[in-house]
Design a protein around this motif. Structure first.
Motif, PDB file in Angstrom:
ATOM      1  N   ILE A  20       0.841  -1.206   0.000  1.00 38.60           N
ATOM      2  CA  ILE A  20       0.000   0.000   0.000  1.00 38.60           C
ATOM      3  C   ILE A  20       0.878   1.259   0.000  1.00 38.60           C
ATOM      4  N   SER A  21       1.957   1.245   0.800  1.00 43.63           N
ATOM      5  CA  SER A  21       2.824   2.432   0.882  1.00 43.63           C
ATOM      6  C   SER A  21       3.530   2.686  -0.436  1.00 43.63           C
ATOM      7  N   GLY A  22       4.203   1.663  -0.953  1.00 42.99           N
ATOM      8  CA  GLY A  22       4.998   1.837  -2.167  1.00 42.99           C
ATOM      9  C   GLY A  22       4.141   2.259  -3.347  1.00 42.99           C
ATOM     10  N   TYR A  39      10.949  -1.498  -6.758  1.00 40.52           N
ATOM     11  CA  TYR A  39      11.597  -2.808  -6.684  1.00 40.52           C
ATOM     12  C   TYR A  39      10.820  -3.667  -5.697  1.00 40.52           C
ATOM     13  N   GLU A  40      10.162  -4.692  -6.177  1.00 40.93           N
ATOM     14  CA  GLU A  40       9.322  -5.549  -5.332  1.00 40.93           C
ATOM     15  C   GLU A  40       9.950  -6.951  -5.278  1.00 40.93           C
ATOM     16  N   ALA A  41      10.057  -7.470  -4.062  1.00 38.95           N
ATOM     17  CA  ALA A  41      10.683  -8.786  -3.872  1.00 38.95           C
ATOM     18  C   ALA A  41       9.848  -9.920  -4.478  1.00 38.95           C
ATOM     19  N   ALA A  42       8.539  -9.791  -4.388  1.00 34.16           N
ATOM     20  CA  ALA A  42       7.645 -10.869  -4.859  1.00 34.16           C
ATOM     21  C   ALA A  42       7.606 -10.887  -6.391  1.00 34.16           C
ATOM     22  N   VAL A  52      -9.026  -4.310   5.567  1.00 28.99           N
ATOM     23  CA  VAL A  52      -8.282  -3.245   6.247  1.00 28.99           C
ATOM     24  C   VAL A  52      -9.196  -2.019   6.261  1.00 28.99           C
ATOM     25  N   ALA A  53      -9.250  -1.360   7.425  1.00 25.98           N
ATOM     26  CA  ALA A  53     -10.155  -0.213   7.573  1.00 25.98           C
ATOM     27  C   ALA A  53      -9.355   1.080   7.565  1.00 25.98           C
ATOM     28  N   PHE A  54      -9.905   2.100   6.919  1.00 25.91           N
ATOM     29  CA  PHE A  54      -9.253   3.419   6.885  1.00 25.91           C
ATOM     30  C   PHE A  54     -10.140   4.431   7.593  1.00 25.91           C
ATOM     31  N   TYR A 131     -11.465  -4.746   1.093  1.00 20.88           N
ATOM     32  CA  TYR A 131     -10.803  -6.036   0.939  1.00 20.88           C
ATOM     33  C   TYR A 131      -9.428  -5.700   0.371  1.00 20.88           C
ATOM     34  N   ARG A 132      -8.367  -6.050   1.106  1.00 22.00           N
ATOM     35  CA  ARG A 132      -7.020  -5.573   0.757  1.00 22.00           C
ATOM     36  C   ARG A 132      -6.647  -5.850  -0.699  1.00 22.00           C
ATOM     37  N   ALA A 133      -6.896  -7.079  -1.134  1.00 21.60           N
ATOM     38  CA  ALA A 133      -6.463  -7.459  -2.480  1.00 21.60           C
ATOM     39  C   ALA A 133      -7.155  -6.599  -3.545  1.00 21.60           C
ATOM     40  N   ARG A 153      14.631  -8.458  -4.460  1.00 22.47           N
ATOM     41  CA  ARG A 153      14.667  -8.368  -2.994  1.00 22.47           C
ATOM     42  C   ARG A 153      15.886  -7.563  -2.573  1.00 22.47           C
ATOM     43  N   LEU A 154      15.648  -6.400  -1.970  1.00 26.83           N
ATOM     44  CA  LEU A 154      16.770  -5.566  -1.523  1.00 26.83           C
ATOM     45  C   LEU A 154      17.581  -6.324  -0.482  1.00 26.83           C
ATOM     46  N   ASP A 155      18.906  -6.330  -0.690  1.00 29.17           N
ATOM     47  CA  ASP A 155      19.773  -6.953   0.301  1.00 29.17           C
ATOM     48  C   ASP A 155      20.445  -5.863   1.126  1.00 29.17           C
ATOM     49  N   TYR A 214      -6.194 -14.247  15.031  1.00 32.66           N
ATOM     50  CA  TYR A 214      -6.764 -15.088  13.977  1.00 32.66           C
ATOM     51  C   TYR A 214      -7.535 -14.157  13.052  1.00 32.66           C
ATOM     52  N   ARG A 215      -7.453 -14.406  11.742  1.00 33.41           N
ATOM     53  CA  ARG A 215      -8.184 -13.552  10.797  1.00 33.41           C
ATOM     54  C   ARG A 215      -9.117 -14.423   9.978  1.00 33.41           C
ATOM     55  N   GLY A 216     -10.305 -13.925   9.691  1.00 35.05           N
ATOM     56  CA  GLY A 216     -11.235 -14.722   8.905  1.00 35.05           C
ATOM     57  C   GLY A 216     -12.250 -13.871   8.170  1.00 35.05           C
ATOM     58  N   GLY A 325       5.982   4.312   5.722  1.00 37.15           N
ATOM     59  CA  GLY A 325       4.999   3.251   5.983  1.00 37.15           C
ATOM     60  C   GLY A 325       5.476   2.311   7.076  1.00 37.15           C
ATOM     61  N   ASP A 326       5.111   1.045   6.974  1.00 43.47           N
ATOM     62  CA  ASP A 326       5.479   0.086   8.014  1.00 43.47           C
ATOM     63  C   ASP A 326       6.994  -0.018   8.196  1.00 43.47           C
ATOM     64  N   ALA A 327       7.763   0.243   7.175  1.00 41.10           N
ATOM     65  CA  ALA A 327       9.224   0.199   7.319  1.00 41.10           C
ATOM     66  C   ALA A 327       9.676   1.209   8.368  1.00 41.10           C
ATOM     67  N   GLY A 338      -2.639   1.811  11.129  1.00 41.70           N
ATOM     68  CA  GLY A 338      -1.288   1.612  10.579  1.00 41.70           C
ATOM     69  C   GLY A 338      -1.218   1.999   9.112  1.00 41.70           C
ATOM     70  N   ALA A 339      -2.146   1.490   8.316  1.00 40.27           N
ATOM     71  CA  ALA A 339      -2.125   1.792   6.882  1.00 40.27           C
ATOM     72  C   ALA A 339      -2.489   3.257   6.645  1.00 40.27           C
ATOM     73  N   GLY A 340      -3.351   3.806   7.492  1.00 37.58           N
ATOM     74  CA  GLY A 340      -3.697   5.231   7.380  1.00 37.58           C
ATOM     75  C   GLY A 340      -2.466   6.103   7.589  1.00 37.58           C
TER      76      GLY A 340
HETATM   77  P1  FAD Z   1       3.646  -4.031   3.457  1.00 42.70           P
HETATM   78  O1  FAD Z   1       2.212  -4.199   3.181  1.00 42.70           O
HETATM   79  O2  FAD Z   1       4.297  -5.002   4.378  1.00 42.70           O
HETATM   80  O3  FAD Z   1       4.389  -4.049   2.054  1.00 42.70           O
HETATM   81  C1  FAD Z   1       5.785  -4.195   1.960  1.00 42.70           C
HETATM   82  C2  FAD Z   1       6.118  -4.628   0.535  1.00 42.70           C
HETATM   83  O4  FAD Z   1       7.543  -4.670   0.408  1.00 42.70           O
HETATM   84  C3  FAD Z   1       5.618  -6.034   0.205  1.00 42.70           C
HETATM   85  O5  FAD Z   1       5.067  -6.025  -1.085  1.00 42.70           O
HETATM   86  C4  FAD Z   1       6.880  -6.893   0.286  1.00 42.70           C
HETATM   87  O6  FAD Z   1       6.841  -8.021  -0.575  1.00 42.70           O
HETATM   88  C5  FAD Z   1       7.945  -5.899  -0.139  1.00 42.70           C
HETATM   89  N1  FAD Z   1       9.272  -6.182   0.421  1.00 42.70           N
HETATM   90  C6  FAD Z   1       9.572  -6.589   1.674  1.00 42.70           C
HETATM   91  N2  FAD Z   1      10.898  -6.715   1.819  1.00 42.70           N
HETATM   92  C7  FAD Z   1      11.449  -6.368   0.637  1.00 42.70           C
HETATM   93  C8  FAD Z   1      12.794  -6.296   0.165  1.00 42.70           C
HETATM   94  N3  FAD Z   1      13.831  -6.590   0.964  1.00 42.70           N
HETATM   95  N4  FAD Z   1      13.006  -5.906  -1.119  1.00 42.70           N
HETATM   96  C9  FAD Z   1      11.965  -5.584  -1.944  1.00 42.70           C
HETATM   97  N5  FAD Z   1      10.667  -5.651  -1.548  1.00 42.70           N
HETATM   98  C10 FAD Z   1      10.421  -6.026  -0.260  1.00 42.70           C
HETATM   99  N6  FAD Z   1      -3.972  -0.722   9.257  1.00 42.70           N
HETATM  100  C11 FAD Z   1      -5.055   0.080   9.131  1.00 42.70           C
HETATM  101  O7  FAD Z   1      -4.909   1.280   8.827  1.00 42.70           O
HETATM  102  N7  FAD Z   1      -6.320  -0.400   9.338  1.00 42.70           N
HETATM  103  C12 FAD Z   1      -6.559  -1.707   9.680  1.00 42.70           C
HETATM  104  O8  FAD Z   1      -7.724  -2.103   9.813  1.00 42.70           O
HETATM  105  C13 FAD Z   1      -5.443  -2.561   9.856  1.00 42.70           C
HETATM  106  N8  FAD Z   1      -5.599  -3.852  10.224  1.00 42.70           N
HETATM  107  C14 FAD Z   1      -4.520  -4.642  10.431  1.00 42.70           C
HETATM  108  C15 FAD Z   1      -4.711  -5.940  10.907  1.00 42.70           C
HETATM  109  C16 FAD Z   1      -3.621  -6.755  11.166  1.00 42.70           C
HETATM  110  C17 FAD Z   1      -3.843  -8.126  11.753  1.00 42.70           C
HETATM  111  C18 FAD Z   1      -2.300  -6.264  10.906  1.00 42.70           C
HETATM  112  C19 FAD Z   1      -1.084  -7.126  11.169  1.00 42.70           C
HETATM  113  C20 FAD Z   1      -2.098  -4.975  10.425  1.00 42.70           C
HETATM  114  C21 FAD Z   1      -3.208  -4.147  10.194  1.00 42.70           C
HETATM  115  N9  FAD Z   1      -3.042  -2.830   9.737  1.00 42.70           N
HETATM  116  C22 FAD Z   1      -4.128  -2.022   9.609  1.00 42.70           C
HETATM  117  C23 FAD Z   1      -1.701  -2.290   9.383  1.00 42.70           C
HETATM  118  C24 FAD Z   1      -1.491  -2.339   7.867  1.00 42.70           C
HETATM  119  O9  FAD Z   1      -1.713  -3.651   7.418  1.00 42.70           O
HETATM  120  C25 FAD Z   1      -0.073  -1.911   7.488  1.00 42.70           C
HETATM  121  O10 FAD Z   1       0.247  -0.688   8.126  1.00 42.70           O
HETATM  122  C26 FAD Z   1       0.111  -1.727   5.986  1.00 42.70           C
HETATM  123  O11 FAD Z   1      -0.368  -2.832   5.265  1.00 42.70           O
HETATM  124  C27 FAD Z   1       1.598  -1.526   5.673  1.00 42.70           C
HETATM  125  O12 FAD Z   1       1.778  -1.338   4.292  1.00 42.70           O
HETATM  126  P2  FAD Z   1       3.258  -1.199   3.705  1.00 42.70           P
HETATM  127  O13 FAD Z   1       3.086  -1.050   2.236  1.00 42.70           O
HETATM  128  O14 FAD Z   1       4.018  -0.159   4.449  1.00 42.70           O
HETATM  129  O15 FAD Z   1       3.960  -2.580   4.051  1.00 42.70           O
END
Ligand code: FAD
Length: 436
Positions: A20-22, A39-42, A52-54, A131-133, A153-155, A214-216, A325-327, A338-340
């Motif tokens: 979501i961040s990238g 650059y995406e590892a997958a 995920v809720a915003f 729905y995240r996807a 994959r960044l090393d 648990y998620r469902g 973002g999460d990084a 978190g995603a917000g």
């Molecule tokens: P990620 O989604 O982790 O994306 C990182 C990307 O980087 C991935 O595509 C990965 O493959 C890639 N990557 C990783 N390492 C490397 C590498 N070395 N080289 C290249 N690519 C790499 N937030 C909300 O706001 N609302 C919610 O309701 C909510 N619910 C949540 C519920 C749960 C159970 C959890 C665990 C989290 C929840 N969050 C929620 C938080 C939210 O999911 C995250 O903050 C958000 O998805 C982070 O996005 P991101 O793009 O920063 O990281």
């Protein structure tokens, strides 16, 4: 995939990670004419099949970044299904039957499973769950062909020693790429973070929060049959001892998203997602009331997700490498923010980078971004961990009046942020500040 604007800025950016961040960052920067590569590892973009809720802050940030991102969100988002509940974030109930007295009351006039109070957004909002996807698919449509490279994959990262200030990303497949700057959007297990802070920094890696989940997903017809319309079609939280369970509608009300939380002291397994059996999952909630037991029994995949978070770090940038973002601030999900926070990061950083005229301005952008974003996003990490304890009767005990007082006031600073003021603050720092 869409076509690109012709790039105009005299620098080019590596975005590491296409979550979501990238992706939101890429859309934002491309619209300002900033050349970049993701650059995406997958082997392809992808998100898990969960909700995920915003909140209102995130929805507003999307609107301010780009009509495309806001449209992507609007096309997938689902709100509470009853119009009387449109301003409600969650309706709170006690789910754990151990709180009840011998007649089933958790407090005067209220039994296990009855609504206790609503936590409301203070203003009209276009917040909602996706729905995240599906949301990711909508964002991907806005990424022009050729911008993303997969299986990268960044090393590690190294600065170029030629006085240019450029940086080189080294990938696990042995290749490398030189860019003016790197923005690490590589999530909770970020390599960019580890490089930037140094492996010996205790904040370089995520730590276990003491909670797992648990998620469902439950088809809405089935959820209504089990729980009745009001509970199934509108967001709910069921509180208990060392655990809680939440639900919210996604997929235009066709699906009920469920996250059930529990506690344990340590997490020694190197895997953060492990399988268990349905029997073991059911047993964990055996002492809970009928709503929670029915929901748990209807969940198909009993995977356990250990919940980790980043301890606060002292900076989000070093030279021309920056975290987003999460990084930068991976959090437990108890504020649902978190995603917000990731989207807010994108708003501030992309607005600053729009101002940059030369490569020499990038570090000042990162500095201003760090100063504005670090306190707020780290406050969310600490507050969210505390919220998990509140919902699990570990912060205010099981005193429901104190729980209500705490809960109904704790989200305001997240939702009511004046983002335009934040942008102005960041721009002032950018205009006045030197970088480290
Ligand atoms: P990620 O989604 O982790 O994306 C990182 C990307 O980087 C991935 O595509 C990965 O493959 C890639 N990557 C990783 N390492 C490397 C590498 N070395 N080289 C290249 N690519 C790499 N937030 C909300 O706001 N609302 C919610 O309701 C909510 N619910 C949540 C519920 C749960 C159970 C959890 C665990 C989290 C929840 N969050 C929620 C938080 C939210 O999911 C995250 O903050 C958000 O998805 C982070 O996005 P991101 O793009 O920063 O990281």
């Amino acid at each position: 995939m869409s076509s690109t604007n012709s790039p105009s800025k005299p620098f080019d950016i590596a975005i590491v990670g296409g979550g979501i961040s990238g992706l939101t960052l890429a859309i934002a920067l491309l619209q300002h004419g900033i050349p970049l590569t993701i650059y995406e590892a997958a082997p392809h973009f992808g998100e898990i099949g969960a909700g995920v809720a915003f909140g209102p802050n995130a929805a507003l940030a999307m609107k301010l970044i780009s009509s495309k991102i806001h449209a992507a969100f609007n096309s997938c988002k689902t709100t509470n299904q009853w119009s009387s509940k449109h301003r409600t974030w969650f309706t709170v109930r006690v789910g754990d039957a151990r709180k009840a007295d011998k007649d089933g009351f958790v407090k005067e006039g209220t039994k296990v499973g009855d609504a206790l109070f609503d936590v409301e957004f203070g203003r009209d909002t276009d917040s909602g769950g996706v729905y995240r996807a599906h949301f990711l698919d909508e964002l991907v449509k806005e990424i022009p062909d050729g911008v993303a490279k997969f299986g990268k994959r960044l090393d590690t990262i190294s600065p170029v020693e030629d006085g240019s200030g450029d940086v080189v990303c080294h990938f696990a497949d042995g290749t490398s790429a030189r860019h003016s700057a790197v923005i690490g959007c590589d999530g909770i297990k970020s390599r960019t973070r580890e490089w930037l802070l140094g492996k010996e920094d205790p904040a370089a890696r995520a730590v276990f929060s003491g909670k797992y989940a648990y998620r469902g997903l439950i088809p809405m017809d089935k959820a209504v049959e089990m729980l009745g319309e009001e509970v199934a079609k509108n967001s709910q939280m069921f509180f208990g001892y060392h655990g809680h369970l939440l639900t919210f509608p996604i997929e235009k009300g066709n699906t009920m998203n469920v996250v059930a939380f529990n506690s344990c002291e340590h997490w020694d397994n190197p895997q953060w997602v492990i399988s268990t059996t349905k029997e073991e999952m059911n047993a964990e909630y055996a002492a809970w009331g009928p709503h929670v037991q029915k929901i748990i029994r209807a969940m198909q995949k009993p995977d356990i997700w250990a919940l980790f978070y980043h301890p606060p770090c002292s900076t989000y940038y070093k030279g021309r490498v920056c975290l987003l973002g999460d990084a930068a601030h991976a959090t437990t999900p108890h504020h649902g923010a978190g995603a917000g926070m990731c989207i807010e990061d994108v708003l501030i950083l992309s607005t600053l980078m729009k101002e940059a005229k030369s490569v020499g301005d990038l570090e000042r952008c990162f500095k201003a971004y760090d100063e504005v974003r670090r306190p707020r996003s780290q406050r969310n990490v600490t507050g969210s961990k505390e919220a998990g304890m509140l919902y699990d009767f570990e912060l205010e005990g099981d005193d429901l009046d104190r729980v209500e007082k705490n809960f109904t006031s704790r989200m305001r600073w997240i939702w009511d942020i004046d983002l335009e003021e934040e942008i102005e603050r960041a721009k002032k720092i950018y205009q006045g500040g030197s970088a480290k």
